[in-house]
Design a protein around this motif. Sequence first.
Motif, mmCIF file in Angstrom:
data_model
loop_
_atom_site.group_PDB
_atom_site.id
_atom_site.type_symbol
_atom_site.label_atom_id
_atom_site.label_comp_id
_atom_site.label_asym_id
_atom_site.label_seq_id
_atom_site.Cartn_x
_atom_site.Cartn_y
_atom_site.Cartn_z
ATOM 1 N N GLN A 137 0.809 -1.207 0.000
ATOM 2 C CA GLN A 137 0.000 0.000 0.000
ATOM 3 C C GLN A 137 0.851 1.270 0.000
ATOM 4 O O GLN A 137 0.443 2.291 -0.524
ATOM 5 N N TRP A 142 1.617 -2.763 4.136
ATOM 6 C CA TRP A 142 1.159 -3.901 3.357
ATOM 7 C C TRP A 142 -0.245 -4.312 3.801
ATOM 8 O O TRP A 142 -0.629 -4.107 4.941
ATOM 9 N N SER A 143 -0.958 -4.899 2.869
ATOM 10 C CA SER A 143 -2.228 -5.549 3.173
ATOM 11 C C SER A 143 -2.092 -7.013 2.782
ATOM 12 O O SER A 143 -1.874 -7.337 1.612
ATOM 13 N N THR A 145 -3.729 -10.730 2.637
ATOM 14 C CA THR A 145 -4.966 -11.504 2.645
ATOM 15 C C THR A 145 -4.630 -12.964 2.916
ATOM 16 O O THR A 145 -3.783 -13.546 2.238
ATOM 17 N N ALA A 171 -8.213 -9.992 5.777
ATOM 18 C CA ALA A 171 -7.166 -9.065 5.358
ATOM 19 C C ALA A 171 -6.572 -8.411 6.596
ATOM 20 O O ALA A 171 -7.303 -7.942 7.480
ATOM 21 N N PRO A 173 -3.707 -5.564 8.032
ATOM 22 C CA PRO A 173 -2.727 -4.513 7.727
ATOM 23 C C PRO A 173 -1.432 -4.765 8.503
ATOM 24 O O PRO A 173 -1.454 -5.048 9.698
#
Length: 360
Positions: A137, A142-143, A145, A171, A173
């Motif tokens: 991001q 970061w994201s 999943t 998800a 973060p």
Amino acid sequence: MSASLRRDRRGPTKDQPSTGAPPRARSLPVRRTAVMRTAVWLAVAAGPLALVSSCARPDTAVRSVPAPVTRTAELRTESVTPAGYAELFLGLWLRGSSEDGTAADEVHAMAPSVPMPTWGEKSPAVERLATVRTARQAQDAWSVTLAVTFKEPVRDRSERTAAAPGVRYFALPVVAKDAGTTPAFAVPAAPMEVAAPSVIAQSAAPYGREVPDGSALASTVSEFLTAYLGAEGGAERYLSPGITLGALAESSFASVQIDELRAVQATDGKPGQDGLVVRVQAQVTATDAAGGQWPLSYALAFTARAGRWEVTALQSGLEDKAAKAKTASTHTDPALKGTATTMQTVAARQGTVAAGGITR
């Protein structure tokens, strides 16, 4: 007599004519020439002597040390991957409790500001965690999943609760930084449940031609896979010269049945002339010693030689996609060619991995 001698020492009188230059005057040019000749030889000899002298005596002069050349060190950017950290955190978070538990303590140590869930009788039983997507991001944000597989409660398999079996996606973060020798992570917020990834619509398979039952090609495919999967030994006899095939870790299949056999090229199954190549895909059912049935798929390349079919490649079945990606890259706008090339490389690597068992 004495007067005459004294006049001779003083030189000739005015009455006596001069007989020439005095002796000293005549010897001056000769002496000057000798002195000059000696000086020249001394100068010639002084050169080698000075060199020998300078090498022999110790050098007391302070030598100038050249300044060190400053070179810009290449920056080594370590790859900080938050996927593993996200899997660890989410696993602890799902097992923890807001009241007590070692998992809750670990979560608070990793992310003090993230609240803990409160479960009913027991926390959900997590069977497996896997990262399915990592999206950057920002520079350090970061994201991630993750897919979570939950176990079904043993007491009543018909009862479906919030922790019922199935795959759910979350998800998370994550902030990840390279802090010198070790990475640093932070989880700024609680996980959020998200929808499952979409499924890509598959294009038509390239194996669109049927291989006649009972043909030489169909028989060779059946015999080779039966030998390769362990029901019978001697798979090497079906390989082309120079081709080697690693054995399976376990050969526990008792039988192999060909359910469907299709080819890319139109073929009657006969070997034909030497060098003829046919690519096929076989859908098989392999039965193990305990009676378990395993549906398996094999993509193979056969080459005709001396009136028989020989295996020349164990493929992935995606070779046509790699060829299309290569063709697309040659007709892509230059600004987008890098993307097409990357896709081509990925597809090629997938084929290499799948065909890694056979080498030349």
